[in-house]
Scaffold this motif. Structure first.
Motif, PDB file in Angstrom:
ATOM      1  N   ASN A 177      52.523  40.534 106.784  1.00  0.00           N
ATOM      2  CA  ASN A 177      53.762  41.281 106.582  1.00  0.00           C
ATOM      3  C   ASN A 177      53.493  42.715 106.135  1.00  0.00           C
ATOM      4  N   ASP A 178      52.486  42.885 105.275  1.00  0.00           N
ATOM      5  CA  ASP A 178      52.143  44.242 104.821  1.00  0.00           C
ATOM      6  C   ASP A 178      51.753  45.126 105.992  1.00  0.00           C
ATOM      7  N   ARG A 179      51.047  44.571 106.953  1.00  0.00           N
ATOM      8  CA  ARG A 179      50.590  45.387 108.078  1.00  0.00           C
ATOM      9  C   ARG A 179      51.714  45.737 109.037  1.00  0.00           C
TER      10      ARG A 179
ATOM     11  N   SER B 246      62.155  37.461 108.717  1.00  0.00           N
ATOM     12  CA  SER B 246      62.859  38.674 109.140  1.00  0.00           C
ATOM     13  C   SER B 246      63.456  39.414 107.956  1.00  0.00           C
ATOM     14  N   ARG B 247      64.063  38.677 107.048  1.00  0.00           N
ATOM     15  CA  ARG B 247      64.668  39.319 105.868  1.00  0.00           C
ATOM     16  C   ARG B 247      63.592  39.928 104.969  1.00  0.00           C
ATOM     17  N   ALA B 248      62.460  39.229 104.835  1.00  0.00           N
ATOM     18  CA  ALA B 248      61.381  39.749 103.990  1.00  0.00           C
ATOM     19  C   ALA B 248      60.816  41.042 104.573  1.00  0.00           C
ATOM     20  N   LEU B 249      60.613  41.092 105.888  1.00  0.00           N
ATOM     21  CA  LEU B 249      60.091  42.301 106.515  1.00  0.00           C
ATOM     22  C   LEU B 249      61.082  43.458 106.389  1.00  0.00           C
TER      23      LEU B 249
ATOM     24  N   ARG C 215      67.518  51.941 113.732  1.00  0.00           N
ATOM     25  CA  ARG C 215      67.306  50.506 113.870  1.00  0.00           C
ATOM     26  C   ARG C 215      65.821  50.200 113.842  1.00  0.00           C
ATOM     27  N   VAL C 216      65.492  49.001 113.365  1.00  0.00           N
ATOM     28  CA  VAL C 216      64.141  48.472 113.453  1.00  0.00           C
ATOM     29  C   VAL C 216      64.228  47.135 114.171  1.00  0.00           C
ATOM     30  N   VAL C 217      63.613  47.056 115.345  1.00  0.00           N
ATOM     31  CA  VAL C 217      63.599  45.822 116.124  1.00  0.00           C
ATOM     32  C   VAL C 217      62.256  45.142 115.890  1.00  0.00           C
ATOM     33  N   LEU C 218      62.286  43.998 115.221  1.00  0.00           N
ATOM     34  CA  LEU C 218      61.094  43.213 114.927  1.00  0.00           C
ATOM     35  C   LEU C 218      60.975  42.103 115.958  1.00  0.00           C
TER      36      LEU C 218
END
Length: 336
Positions: A235-237, A269-272, A258-261
């Protein structure tokens, strides 16, 4: 180098409610339902990865007002094993479309291929000044003989393909830049032991399966602290590569509309999003939970959905970010 996306197309498997089909895949239904996905898309056995890719590509070409013979380049990013081994799905797509003068490039970097493919397009445009138009396809067709779409991973895999036609100098949905981090120490996570040159398929063998996410503990000698450290690193990366890509084009994460993961589960998703300081409504969480994870097609599907919904204002900056086996972390910045 500047190019923009001129048109989109997609082709998805049949939609099915997770709650209705989860017991077909696992006895651990509570764990799967807790991921938050409502639906996945599945294709019948006769529909292959290139069938999905052809359909998505033809729709993108029509949307862009482009004929196959106008294409100079075809780039295909895949997540799972295609229909055949010793075979190039990108070249097959080129032939089936009739884009016979186009160079064909196949990317097999798992889910990250839907991001790194944008760099491939930029590189080919930079080194081939005669190239004017290209087709980029991201596709996933779950090879269920080897991979359980609901039990192998904490993402629920859907079948589908998304495509875009890009044009040199096109003024909308422009690629601005990208960044990638690769850490080959984790290359063995998702390999399938049998079937390669090291251990070929043999008559009478039991059905092989891909190594799944739960086998990662073996890699860490069953040390839970090391495993948890790796989850934090993953997640950090993602956060790091988004910051690096923004810096490369001279903007801040706060400038992103926007950020599309990846179409990941709700918790991840919420953590990122929280780690990036981005509200959930500015990510693709809603789309993810409604449709499932399409591997290398995630980001193009989300872009098409936002364009069709009228969500994208001129000048908006969008980060396409995620990770893939290898391990690779990538982010591409798109300006509307």
């Amino acid at each position: 180098m500047e190019y923009g996306m001129m048109g989109f197309g997609s082709a998805l498997g049949e939609k099915a409610a997770v709650a209705d089909i989860v017991s077909e895949y696992t006895a651990d239904t509570e764990r799967v339902l807790a991921y938050g996905y409502r639906n996945v898309h599945r294709c019948p056995p006769e529909v292959g990865l290139t069938d999905l890719s052809v359909e998505a590509a033809r729709r993108a070409l029509k949307d862009a007002g482009t004929e196959p013979e106008e294409l100079d380049l075809v780039v295909v990013a895949i997540t799972d094993i295609p229909e055949y081994l010793y075979w190039d799905a990108a070249a097959s797509l080129q032939a089936r479309l009739g884009a016979h003068r186009a160079e064909a490039v196949l990317i097999s970097q798992g889910c990250a291929g839907g991001i790194t493919g944008f760099d491939t397009l930029a590189g080919r445009f930079a080194t081939h000044p005669e190239y004017r138009r290209a087709l980029f396809v991201g596709a996933n067709r779950t090879a269920e003989a080897y991979w359980n779409r609901m039990e192998t991973h904490s993402l629920l895999f859907s079948d589908g393909a998304a495509a875009t036609v890009v044009g040199r100098g096109h003024p909308r949905l422009r690629w601005r830049g990208a960044d990638v981090i690769t850490d080959g120490r984790y290359a063995d996570f998702f390999l399938m032991e049998q079937g390669g040159a090291h251990l070929p398929f043999m008559p009478g063998d039991e059905q092989p399966t891909a190594r799944d996410a739960w086998d990662m503990m073996e890699f860490f000698d069953y040390d839970s602290d090391r495993f948890e450290g790796f989850i934090e690193l993953m997640n950090d990366r993602v956060r790091e590569v988004v910051h690096r890509a923004c810096a490369r084009v001279g903007v801040e994460v706060g400038d992103l509309a926007r950020v599309v993961l990846l179409n990941d589960n709700e918790q991840t998703s919420r953590a990122l999003a929280a780690g990036l300081g981005v509200p959930g409504e500015r990510t693709n969480l809603a789309f993810s939970l409604e449709h499932g994870h399409f591997g290398a097609a995630d980001h193009l599907l989300n872009l098409q959905q936002h364009r069709d919904a009228g969500d994208l204002a001129e000048g908006d900056l969008i980060a396409l970010a995620g990770m893939g086996r290898g391990m690779h972390w990538g982010c591409a910045i798109i300006e509307c």
